[in-house]
Enzyme design. Structure first.
Site, mmCIF file in Angstrom:
data_model
loop_
_atom_site.group_PDB
_atom_site.id
_atom_site.type_symbol
_atom_site.label_atom_id
_atom_site.label_comp_id
_atom_site.label_asym_id
_atom_site.label_seq_id
_atom_site.Cartn_x
_atom_site.Cartn_y
_atom_site.Cartn_z
ATOM 1 N N LEU A 132 -4.281 3.961 2.299
ATOM 2 C CA LEU A 132 -3.706 3.684 3.608
ATOM 3 C C LEU A 132 -4.248 4.731 4.573
ATOM 4 O O LEU A 132 -4.461 5.887 4.193
ATOM 5 C CB LEU A 132 -2.172 3.790 3.568
ATOM 6 C CG LEU A 132 -1.400 2.762 2.730
ATOM 7 C CD1 LEU A 132 0.090 3.052 2.793
ATOM 8 C CD2 LEU A 132 -1.684 1.336 3.192
ATOM 9 N N ASP A 133 -4.468 4.333 5.831
ATOM 10 C CA ASP A 133 -4.878 5.300 6.849
ATOM 11 C C ASP A 133 -3.833 6.400 6.965
ATOM 12 O O ASP A 133 -2.657 6.193 6.661
ATOM 13 C CB ASP A 133 -5.012 4.612 8.224
ATOM 14 C CG ASP A 133 -6.172 3.632 8.278
ATOM 15 O OD1 ASP A 133 -7.129 3.817 7.512
ATOM 16 O OD2 ASP A 133 -6.091 2.679 9.076
ATOM 17 N N ARG A 134 -4.263 7.561 7.438
ATOM 18 C CA ARG A 134 -3.344 8.684 7.595
ATOM 19 C C ARG A 134 -2.090 8.286 8.379
ATOM 20 O O ARG A 134 -0.965 8.600 8.004
ATOM 21 C CB ARG A 134 -4.051 9.836 8.326
ATOM 22 C CG ARG A 134 -3.126 11.039 8.549
ATOM 23 C CD ARG A 134 -3.640 11.929 9.679
ATOM 24 N NE ARG A 134 -4.820 12.678 9.304
ATOM 25 C CZ ARG A 134 -4.789 13.887 8.709
ATOM 26 N NH1 ARG A 134 -3.626 14.459 8.440
ATOM 27 N NH2 ARG A 134 -5.899 14.515 8.413
ATOM 28 N N THR A 136 -0.833 5.329 8.885
ATOM 29 C CA THR A 136 -0.144 4.134 8.394
ATOM 30 C C THR A 136 0.796 4.557 7.274
ATOM 31 O O THR A 136 0.403 5.278 6.364
ATOM 32 C CB THR A 136 -1.143 3.092 7.863
ATOM 33 O OG1 THR A 136 -2.019 2.697 8.912
ATOM 34 C CG2 THR A 136 -0.424 1.863 7.331
ATOM 35 N N ARG A 233 -6.049 -3.753 12.459
ATOM 36 C CA ARG A 233 -6.273 -3.065 13.726
ATOM 37 C C ARG A 233 -7.302 -3.810 14.580
ATOM 38 O O ARG A 233 -7.121 -4.003 15.787
ATOM 39 C CB ARG A 233 -6.712 -1.624 13.449
ATOM 40 C CG ARG A 233 -5.650 -0.823 12.705
ATOM 41 C CD ARG A 233 -6.183 0.487 12.154
ATOM 42 N NE ARG A 233 -6.592 1.395 13.233
ATOM 43 C CZ ARG A 233 -7.126 2.595 13.020
ATOM 44 N NH1 ARG A 233 -7.316 3.022 11.774
ATOM 45 N NH2 ARG A 233 -7.462 3.361 14.034
#
Length: 292
Positions: A132-134, A136, A233
């Protein structure tokens, strides 16, 4: 196995609290209810806090010791949702990297969970299945062996049955639901671009349903049919409603001081049992408040 977990088998159908009062005597009812509230009772690897949760005959209940509960509570920004011999499923807060980035000294979810599994045995390891993105938050899976990791990754598109995010996006989304389909390509500057024709990029399909909206924001359930880098996104920007806080993909506001994206649900076929398991994490209250 978790050295801090003790297992009890129900010899007849009953309810969780009633069963545990009998098993953990002479502990008091209030003491056992406190353990229940702290998430120390596990059924099929999942923490259960409902006192009247039904137990079937032959079903096992794992009880996490107070010492084990303290070690779990010591995790910062990471909550264990499920653990078995093959997998560990976590709920990650926003702001924490899934794995190490350029700054190798920075604490990460990977580092914390590794420390957690090594409490019992220094040789224990975890393996990254997906990221997961930082910024998110939400549900994420690590494998406990390289074999399980490879089994999951190699069959990801058939094993994963459901992958849903909650997205707080800018503006009022008019359609109650929709489907976005395009081909994604990544530039040298690490930004992903969407094209409505096959240009050799990666095919991406996203489904969304609107849950609610305020004057400035909409809350969406977003389901991934494909799992491409930055897919949600990019697709939200494409329909003119970028994810709140996502400056990289067109957002003009940052009300949460983070990305308005939360991994709510993942369901997949368990690599050992063959049964479909489902793990969820509620969207942050701030998402709900801004979209009312």
């Amino acid at each position: 196995m978790n050295k801090h977990m003790t297992y009890y088998t129900a010899e007849e159908a009953t309810e969780l609290l009633k069963f545990m009062i009998n098993q953990l005597a002479p502990k008091s009812r209030n003491n056992i209810k406190s353990m229940l509230a702290r998430g120390q009772f596990f059924i099929d690897g999942k923490a259960v806090t409902q006192f009247n949760h039904p137990l079937k005959k032959g079903q096992k209940v794992g009880v996490l010791s107070n010492e084990g509960a303290k070690k779990t509570a010591a995790l910062e920004g990471v909550k264990i949702l499920h653990e078995d011999d093959d997998l560990i499923v976590i709920d990650k807060e926003a702001g924490i990297l899934s794995v190490a980035g350029r700054d190798h000294a920075e604490d990460t979810a990977y580092r914390q969970v590794t420390k957690y599994v090594q409490e019992g045995n220094r040789r224990n390891r975890i393996f990254v299945v997906h990221r997961l993105d930082r910024d998110t938050s939400g549900v994420m899976i690590y494998a406990k062996t390289e074999e399980v990791k490879e089994k999951l990754q190699e069959n990801w598109h058939t094993i994963v049955k459901e992958r849903i995010y909650t997205a707080l996006v800018e503006g009022v989304v008019r359609k109650p639901q929709g489907k976005i389909e395009s081909w994604l390509t990544e530039s040298k500057t690490m930004k992903v671009y969407s094209n409505d024709y096959d240009n050799g990029g990666k095919h991406a399909i996203t489904h969304f349903k609107k849950k609610q909206n305020s004057a400035n924001y909409s809350l969406l359930d977003v389901e991934l049919e494909t799992g491409r880098k930055n897919q949600i996104r990019v697709h939200m920007e494409e329909i003119g409603h970028p994810v709140a806080g996502d400056k990289k993909y067109g957002a003009r506001t940052n009300p949460l001081k983070r990305l308005g994206l939360h991994a709510t649900t993942i369901a997949f076929t368990h690599p050992s049992t063959g049964k479909v398991v489902r793990f969820t994490s509620q969207a942050p209250k701030s998402f709900l408040k801004l979209s009312r």
